[in-house]
Write a protein that holds these residues in place. Structure first.
Motif, PDB file in Angstrom:
ATOM      1  N   LYS A   1       4.185 -16.795 -30.864  1.00 39.99           N
ATOM      2  CA  LYS A   1       4.963 -17.350 -29.748  1.00 39.99           C
ATOM      3  C   LYS A   1       4.043 -17.850 -28.635  1.00 39.99           C
ATOM      4  O   LYS A   1       4.356 -18.825 -27.953  1.00 39.99           O
TER       5      LYS A   1
ATOM      6  N   ASP B   1       4.630   1.435 -38.568  1.00 43.88           N
ATOM      7  CA  ASP B   1       3.333   0.797 -38.345  1.00 43.88           C
ATOM      8  C   ASP B   1       3.349  -0.657 -38.804  1.00 43.88           C
ATOM      9  O   ASP B   1       2.816  -1.544 -38.123  1.00 43.88           O
TER      10      ASP B   1
ATOM     11  N   GLU C   1       5.997  -2.590 -39.054  1.00 41.97           N
ATOM     12  CA  GLU C   1       6.872  -3.329 -38.132  1.00 41.97           C
ATOM     13  C   GLU C   1       6.127  -3.666 -36.844  1.00 41.97           C
ATOM     14  O   GLU C   1       6.232  -4.778 -36.323  1.00 41.97           O
ATOM     15  N   ALA C   2       5.356  -2.731 -36.342  1.00 43.67           N
ATOM     16  CA  ALA C   2       4.589  -2.975 -35.119  1.00 43.67           C
ATOM     17  C   ALA C   2       3.555  -4.081 -35.349  1.00 43.67           C
ATOM     18  O   ALA C   2       3.353  -4.941 -34.484  1.00 43.67           O
TER      19      ALA C   2
ATOM     20  N   LEU D   1       3.787  -6.526 -37.554  1.00 37.04           N
ATOM     21  CA  LEU D   1       4.512  -7.791 -37.656  1.00 37.04           C
ATOM     22  C   LEU D   1       4.954  -8.283 -36.282  1.00 37.04           C
ATOM     23  O   LEU D   1       4.914  -9.485 -36.007  1.00 37.04           O
ATOM     24  N   GLN D   2       5.356  -7.367 -35.432  1.00 32.63           N
ATOM     25  CA  GLN D   2       5.761  -7.754 -34.081  1.00 32.63           C
ATOM     26  C   GLN D   2       4.588  -8.355 -33.313  1.00 32.63           C
ATOM     27  O   GLN D   2       4.747  -9.336 -32.585  1.00 32.63           O
ATOM     28  N   GLN D   3       3.400  -7.793 -33.494  1.00 35.02           N
ATOM     29  CA  GLN D   3       2.212  -8.353 -32.845  1.00 35.02           C
ATOM     30  C   GLN D   3       1.926  -9.779 -33.335  1.00 35.02           C
ATOM     31  O   GLN D   3       1.590 -10.658 -32.548  1.00 35.02           O
TER      32      GLN D   3
ATOM     33  N   LEU E   1       4.147 -11.883 -34.530  1.00 35.51           N
ATOM     34  CA  LEU E   1       5.177 -12.748 -33.950  1.00 35.51           C
ATOM     35  C   LEU E   1       4.875 -13.070 -32.486  1.00 35.51           C
ATOM     36  O   LEU E   1       5.035 -14.211 -32.033  1.00 35.51           O
ATOM     37  N   ASP E   2       4.462 -12.057 -31.743  1.00 28.90           N
ATOM     38  CA  ASP E   2       4.143 -12.265 -30.325  1.00 28.90           C
ATOM     39  C   ASP E   2       2.996 -13.259 -30.170  1.00 28.90           C
ATOM     40  O   ASP E   2       3.039 -14.135 -29.297  1.00 28.90           O
ATOM     41  N   ARG E   3       1.973 -13.142 -31.013  1.00 28.28           N
ATOM     42  CA  ARG E   3       0.835 -14.068 -30.939  1.00 28.28           C
ATOM     43  C   ARG E   3       1.266 -15.481 -31.323  1.00 28.28           C
ATOM     44  O   ARG E   3       0.791 -16.464 -30.740  1.00 28.28           O
TER      45      ARG E   3
END
Length: 56
Positions: free
Chosen positions: A54, A41, A43-44, A46-48, A50-52
């Motif tokens: 970018k 959860d 990690e997910a 953190l990935q969100q 990072l995506d935002r």
């Protein structure tokens, strides 16, 4: 009144010590799975982030 030694022997025969070990392993496995789900959860999330970042 039941003799404590007889009672202990009856309980040991009814439930061998290996059953207790299996229960402990199952409990430990459940705890590890719960912690793994928490990590997934995070990690997910953190990935969100990072995506935002970018996209910005």
């Amino acid at each position: 009144m039941t003799d404590p030694i007889d009672q202990h022997l009856a309980e040991t025969i009814a439930r061998p010590p290996a059953d207790g070990v299996l229960d402990q392993l199952r409990a430990a496995n459940d705890q590890l799975l719960a912690r793994l789900n928490e990590v997934i959860d995070v990690e997910a999330g953190l990935q969100q982030i990072l995506d935002r970042a970018k996209e910005a």
